[in-house]
Write a protein that holds these residues in place. Structure first.
Motif, PDB file in Angstrom:
ATOM      1  N   ASP A  52       0.858  -1.192   0.000  1.00 42.39           N
ATOM      2  CA  ASP A  52       0.000   0.000   0.000  1.00 42.39           C
ATOM      3  C   ASP A  52       0.889   1.234   0.000  1.00 42.39           C
ATOM      4  O   ASP A  52       1.649   1.466   0.936  1.00 42.39           O
ATOM      5  N   THR A  63      -2.811  -1.903 -10.389  1.00 43.35           N
ATOM      6  CA  THR A  63      -4.184  -1.605 -10.788  1.00 43.35           C
ATOM      7  C   THR A  63      -4.205  -1.034 -12.202  1.00 43.35           C
ATOM      8  O   THR A  63      -3.174  -0.645 -12.760  1.00 43.35           O
ATOM      9  N   LYS A  76     -16.835  -5.045 -11.487  1.00 41.81           N
ATOM     10  CA  LYS A  76     -17.652  -3.852 -11.304  1.00 41.81           C
ATOM     11  C   LYS A  76     -19.101  -4.146 -11.690  1.00 41.81           C
ATOM     12  O   LYS A  76     -19.393  -5.101 -12.403  1.00 41.81           O
ATOM     13  N   PHE A 123      -5.791   1.608   0.264  1.00 47.35           N
ATOM     14  CA  PHE A 123      -6.942   1.568   1.167  1.00 47.35           C
ATOM     15  C   PHE A 123      -8.246   1.322   0.412  1.00 47.35           C
ATOM     16  O   PHE A 123      -9.100   0.552   0.842  1.00 47.35           O
ATOM     17  N   PHE A 124      -8.410   1.955  -0.744  1.00 44.34           N
ATOM     18  CA  PHE A 124      -9.675   1.848  -1.475  1.00 44.34           C
ATOM     19  C   PHE A 124      -9.760   0.575  -2.313  1.00 44.34           C
ATOM     20  O   PHE A 124     -10.761   0.342  -2.994  1.00 44.34           O
ATOM     21  N   ASP A 125      -8.716  -0.247  -2.276  1.00 44.11           N
ATOM     22  CA  ASP A 125      -8.742  -1.533  -2.981  1.00 44.11           C
ATOM     23  C   ASP A 125      -8.900  -2.706  -2.017  1.00 44.11           C
ATOM     24  O   ASP A 125      -8.932  -3.857  -2.443  1.00 44.11           O
ATOM     25  N   ASN A 162     -11.209  -4.039  -0.435  1.00 44.91           N
ATOM     26  CA  ASN A 162     -12.329  -4.974  -0.602  1.00 44.91           C
ATOM     27  C   ASN A 162     -12.039  -6.047  -1.646  1.00 44.91           C
ATOM     28  O   ASN A 162     -12.747  -7.056  -1.712  1.00 44.91           O
ATOM     29  N   GLN A 194      -8.338  10.534   8.748  1.00 38.43           N
ATOM     30  CA  GLN A 194      -7.381   9.506   8.355  1.00 38.43           C
ATOM     31  C   GLN A 194      -7.183   8.466   9.452  1.00 38.43           C
ATOM     32  O   GLN A 194      -6.977   7.290   9.168  1.00 38.43           O
ATOM     33  N   ASP A 230      -9.899   6.070   9.070  1.00 40.33           N
ATOM     34  CA  ASP A 230      -9.608   5.188   7.932  1.00 40.33           C
ATOM     35  C   ASP A 230      -8.636   4.080   8.328  1.00 40.33           C
ATOM     36  O   ASP A 230      -8.787   2.926   7.916  1.00 40.33           O
ATOM     37  N   ARG A 232     -10.419   1.469  10.288  1.00 35.07           N
ATOM     38  CA  ARG A 232     -11.233   0.652   9.381  1.00 35.07           C
ATOM     39  C   ARG A 232     -10.350  -0.351   8.634  1.00 35.07           C
ATOM     40  O   ARG A 232     -10.690  -1.530   8.495  1.00 35.07           O
ATOM     41  N   LEU A 233      -9.194   0.126   8.155  1.00 30.10           N
ATOM     42  CA  LEU A 233      -8.256  -0.751   7.453  1.00 30.10           C
ATOM     43  C   LEU A 233      -7.781  -1.876   8.371  1.00 30.10           C
ATOM     44  O   LEU A 233      -7.759  -3.052   7.970  1.00 30.10           O
TER      45      LEU A 233
END
Length: 279
Positions: free
Chosen positions: A72, A98, A133, A175-177, A179, A204, A207, A210-211
């Motif tokens: 990350d 990505t 998606k 972080f946004f990947d 899932n 942050q 966040d 959450r991570l």
């Protein structure tokens, strides 16, 4: 018009282009600037860790991992991407990036000075991750126009491939990947290497919590190895000594008064204040 002004921007003296920063400072000094606006994000920090330090510390941990390694780092930090690409090759793994990373790297490689730093997206050491998606069926209509060219490349892969080849992959996912791990299903022994700056505001910090909950759920051990994009206190002193401005104004810092320890003529400007200066 009767004075000269230099502006540091955000800068550091190490990394692949550290020598170019030094050249810029020498050019600044040759102009004998009357005023230097100098960033001071880390004026209170003397940690001098570099990209090479990050690489060394990651390798120490990564060599012991037999499953997938998730990396990350900041979305547009191509220097860190290059570092993890080097690590992947040393470990005989492939770097999974990505579609956004692939687009950015491909375009930046048009810049001649970056071609030796960044990998070609079609080389054997690179994999491009295709996420699910909308319909979840990988149909072309689920993706934006710019994404579609990356769906069917010979090195484009989906979650099932990553799951089946975990010991051969370093997956660049932020972080946004996170899932995507639901589909990848990391095996026991997988690790998460965070290579970004520490949280610096309440949002942050939430966040990060959450991570961490996600990582606990998947059983991934978390490590943190980072090298800042801002010069440390000792390097800021070196910068001031190299440029030799008549006056220095600190910007982008929470500790502007510390600049008085590294330069003889420092002006602290308060919010809303206007100053005049004549060389």
């Amino acid at each position: 018009s009767d004075s000269s002004l230099a502006y540091s921007g955000d800068l550091r003296l190490h990394g692949p282009f550290g020598s170019q920063t030094l050249q810029s400072l020498e050019m600044m000094a040759s102009q004998e600037p009357d005023l230097l606006l100098c960033e001071g994000t880390r004026i209170d920090d003397n940690d001098r860790s570099s990209e090479e330090d990050v690489k060394k510390r990651v390798l120490e941990v990564a060599r012991k991992c037999k499953q997938v390694i998730v990396a990350d780092f900041a979305p547009r930090d191509v220097f860190r991407l290059s570092t993890f690409h080097q690590i992947a090759k040393e470990l005989d793994r492939r770097l999974l990036i990505t579609k956004q990373d692939a687009y950015l790297v491909r375009e930046l490689r048009r810049v001649s000075s970056l071609q030796s730093l960044l990998p070609s997206i079609d080389e054997d050491s690179i994999l491009i991750y295709v996420d699910r998606k909308r319909s979840g069926t990988y149909r072309a209509g689920d993706y934006g126009t710019w994404e579609r060219e990356f769906l069917t490349l010979s090195n484009s892969v989906r979650s099932d491939y990553v799951h089946d080849h975990q010991g051969n992959i370093i997956a660049c996912m932020g972080f946004f990947d996170i899932n995507e791990l639901i589909d990848i299903k990391p095996k026991t022994g997988s690790i998460y290497i965070e290579s970004i700056s520490e949280p610096h505001n309440e949002e942050q910090e939430i966040d990060v919590e959450r991570l961490n909950n996600w990582l606990d759920f998947f059983g991934l051990a978390k490590f943190h190895f980072h090298s800042s994009g801002h010069a440390c206190a000792a390097d800021l002193k070196s910068i001031a000594q190299r440029v030799r401005p008549k006056r220095l104004i600190p910007i982008h810092t929470e500790q502007p008064s510390l600049f008085r320890q590294i330069h003889g003529d420092v002006t602290l400007v308060k919010r809303g204040q206007t100053i005049s200066f004549s060389g």
